[in-house]
Design a protein around this motif. Structure first.
Motif, mmCIF file in Angstrom:
data_model
loop_
_atom_site.group_PDB
_atom_site.id
_atom_site.type_symbol
_atom_site.label_atom_id
_atom_site.label_comp_id
_atom_site.label_asym_id
_atom_site.label_seq_id
_atom_site.Cartn_x
_atom_site.Cartn_y
_atom_site.Cartn_z
ATOM 1 N N GLN A 136 0.730 -1.197 0.108
ATOM 2 C CA GLN A 136 0.005 -0.185 -0.022
ATOM 3 C C GLN A 136 0.764 1.258 0.227
ATOM 4 O O GLN A 136 0.682 2.186 -0.604
ATOM 5 N N ARG A 137 1.820 1.274 0.678
ATOM 6 C CA ARG A 137 2.812 2.459 0.921
ATOM 7 C C ARG A 137 3.498 2.728 -0.497
ATOM 8 O O ARG A 137 3.641 3.731 -1.104
ATOM 9 N N GLN A 138 3.864 1.436 -1.320
ATOM 10 C CA GLN A 138 4.498 1.735 -2.645
ATOM 11 C C GLN A 138 3.378 2.176 -3.600
ATOM 12 O O GLN A 138 3.924 2.947 -4.567
ATOM 13 N N ARG A 139 2.034 1.635 -3.651
ATOM 14 C CA ARG A 139 1.082 2.370 -4.457
ATOM 15 C C ARG A 139 0.823 3.918 -4.198
ATOM 16 O O ARG A 139 0.516 4.328 -4.795
ATOM 17 N N LEU A 140 0.957 3.928 -2.667
ATOM 18 C CA LEU A 140 0.759 5.479 -2.432
ATOM 19 C C LEU A 140 1.751 6.305 -2.968
ATOM 20 O O LEU A 140 1.442 7.429 -3.572
ATOM 21 N N ALA A 141 3.099 5.763 -2.903
ATOM 22 C CA ALA A 141 4.185 6.703 -3.628
ATOM 23 C C ALA A 141 3.962 6.802 -5.090
ATOM 24 O O ALA A 141 4.382 7.833 -5.648
ATOM 25 N N LEU A 142 3.406 5.782 -5.596
ATOM 26 C CA LEU A 142 3.395 5.605 -7.253
ATOM 27 C C LEU A 142 2.026 6.881 -7.435
ATOM 28 O O LEU A 142 2.151 7.460 -8.359
ATOM 29 N N GLY A 143 1.107 6.736 -6.461
ATOM 30 C CA GLY A 143 -0.064 7.714 -6.735
ATOM 31 C C GLY A 143 0.301 9.161 -6.650
ATOM 32 O O GLY A 143 -0.034 9.930 -7.498
ATOM 33 N N ILE A 144 1.364 9.573 -5.580
ATOM 34 C CA ILE A 144 1.929 10.628 -5.680
ATOM 35 C C ILE A 144 2.625 11.016 -6.995
ATOM 36 O O ILE A 144 2.416 12.184 -7.638
ATOM 37 N N ALA A 145 3.340 9.987 -7.358
ATOM 38 C CA ALA A 145 4.204 10.384 -8.458
ATOM 39 C C ALA A 145 3.209 10.569 -9.784
ATOM 40 O O ALA A 145 3.412 11.373 -10.782
ATOM 41 N N LEU A 146 1.961 9.956 -9.768
ATOM 42 C CA LEU A 146 1.297 10.092 -10.927
ATOM 43 C C LEU A 146 0.241 11.206 -10.749
ATOM 44 O O LEU A 146 -0.539 11.538 -11.825
ATOM 45 N N LEU A 147 -0.081 11.999 -9.687
ATOM 46 C CA LEU A 147 -0.591 13.133 -9.390
ATOM 47 C C LEU A 147 -0.738 14.322 -10.630
ATOM 48 O O LEU A 147 -2.084 14.556 -10.890
ATOM 49 N N ASN A 148 0.375 14.794 -11.029
ATOM 50 C CA ASN A 148 0.392 15.666 -12.003
ATOM 51 C C ASN A 148 0.221 15.221 -13.487
ATOM 52 O O ASN A 148 0.648 15.936 -14.508
ATOM 53 N N GLN A 149 -0.272 14.025 -13.712
ATOM 54 C CA GLN A 149 -0.333 13.355 -14.873
ATOM 55 C C GLN A 149 0.908 13.614 -15.697
ATOM 56 O O GLN A 149 1.260 14.129 -16.806
#
Ligand SMILES: Nc1ncnc2c1ncn2[C@@H]1O[C@H](COP(=O)(O)OP(=O)(O)O)[C@@H](O)[C@H]1O
Ligand SMILES: [Mg+2]
Length: 309
Positions: A136-149
């Motif tokens: 879940q932490r890794q997916r959150l980190a990925l989510g942050i990376a993906l925020l700005n498209q």
């Protein structure tokens, strides 16, 4: 069109450690590239230089044709970065963490829900980050990376330490993104399987240098002329006992597992000869495994070490 990323002959030393000796890379738009190498190979150092976190001692890095100097704002808008280790604020929950990062980019709140859905964390949106599992932490980190498209994703070991199903979830997210063909990615990993599953091209790195590069097929065709036979026997069998030595590329005996590992040109041709030798010497097989070479084997051949060492 300009390549998404161009790295020309970068070198980086930390005091007496030559972390990156001379690396050049070029990544086309829409391409997924893996930097594959064991711990200490120099992957993070290379990534941090591309991310603008560190400066190379010499050499040049261009992103969309732009250098970091003077273009920081523009480049931060098009990059999505996840570092090897992400520290979250323990007392923020998942949604608040995303909201904090979204505020840096002045993104609408709706983007947070989109990301929660993308990285499959909707049911964890109110969980404190300190209570998340590794996946879940890794997916959150990925989510942050993906925020700005981001046009370009730079992910440093996004699945290290995850169990196979958690790793598969991250892979699915990245493969979904790949479908639109608009995302470029460099990912570092020491999982051969990850590099070959996700990435169009693989660059194998060790000791700050490129050992080999190409598509998986190119690498296997170019560097691994051979198939592997692994076996153990009951009875006495020594290196001198192997028949038709001209057909053998490599012989190794592992003391720990008592297993022979043989690289041969042609498995189907060699195996009967070996079996015949066993019969004449009164030796019997206790285990046998035959397979094509993998990138892991290739790496061991090139360096004498395993990727995950
Ligand atoms: N800040 C630092 N100071 C000194 N040496 C470092 C530093 N960061 C990395 N190194 C060394 O540089 C080499 C490459 O490290 P790194 O880029 O982290 O490799 P990888 O990410 O492939 O594990 C290693 O020998 C490592 O010990
Ligand atoms: Mg690293």
């Amino acid at each position: 069109m300009k390549p998404a990323i161009q790295v020309h002959d970068i070198i980086k030393s930390y005091k007496d450690v030559k972390a990156v000796r001379s690396i050049s890379l070029e990544i086309a738009r829409g391409e997924y590239m893996a930097l594959l190498g064991p711990n200490g190979a120099g992957k993070t150092t290379i990534m941090e230089m591309i991310e603008g976190i560190q400066k190379p001692d010499t050499g040049e890095i261009l992103i969309n044709g732009l250098e970091w100097q003077g273009n920081e704002k523009r480049l931060h808008r098009i990059l999505g970065i996840s570092l090897q280790e992400t520290r979250f604020i323990d007392k923020l929950n998942v949604r608040e963490t995303l909201a904090l990062f979204a505020s840096f980019y002045k993104l609408p709140r709706s983007r947070i829900s989109t990301i929660l859905d993308m990285v499959n964390l909707e049911n964890k949106s109110t969980a404190y980050t300190e209570n998340l599992s590794g996946g879940q932490r890794q997916r959150l980190a990925l989510g942050i990376a993906l925020l700005n498209q981001p046009e370009i994703l730079l992910l440093d070991e996004p699945t290290t330490g995850l169990d196979p199903s958690a790793r598969r979830e991250v892979w699915n997210i990245l493969m979904d993104l790949k479908e639109n063909g608009e995302t470029t990615m460099i990912l570092t990993t020491h999982y051969m399987e990850e590099a070959s599953y996700l990435c169009d091209r693989i660059v194998i790195i060790d000791h700050g240098k490129v050992l080999a590069r190409g598509t998986l097929d190119e690498l296997l065709t170019k560097y691994s002329a051979g198939e592997i036979i692994e076996f153990s026997v009951g009875g006495t069998f020594t290196e001198a006992d192997f028949p038709a030595k001209q057909n053998i590329i490599k012989i190794k005996f592992d003391q720990n597992t008592s297993k022979w590992s043989l690289v041969v040109q042609d498995l189907v041709e060699y195996l009967p000869k070996l079996q015949h030798e066993f019969e004449t010497k009164n030796v019997y097989l206790t285990s046998l495994e035959c397979r094509k070479m993998t990138l892991d084997d290739l790496f061991i051949q090139m360096t004498g070490r395993r990727l995950d060492e």
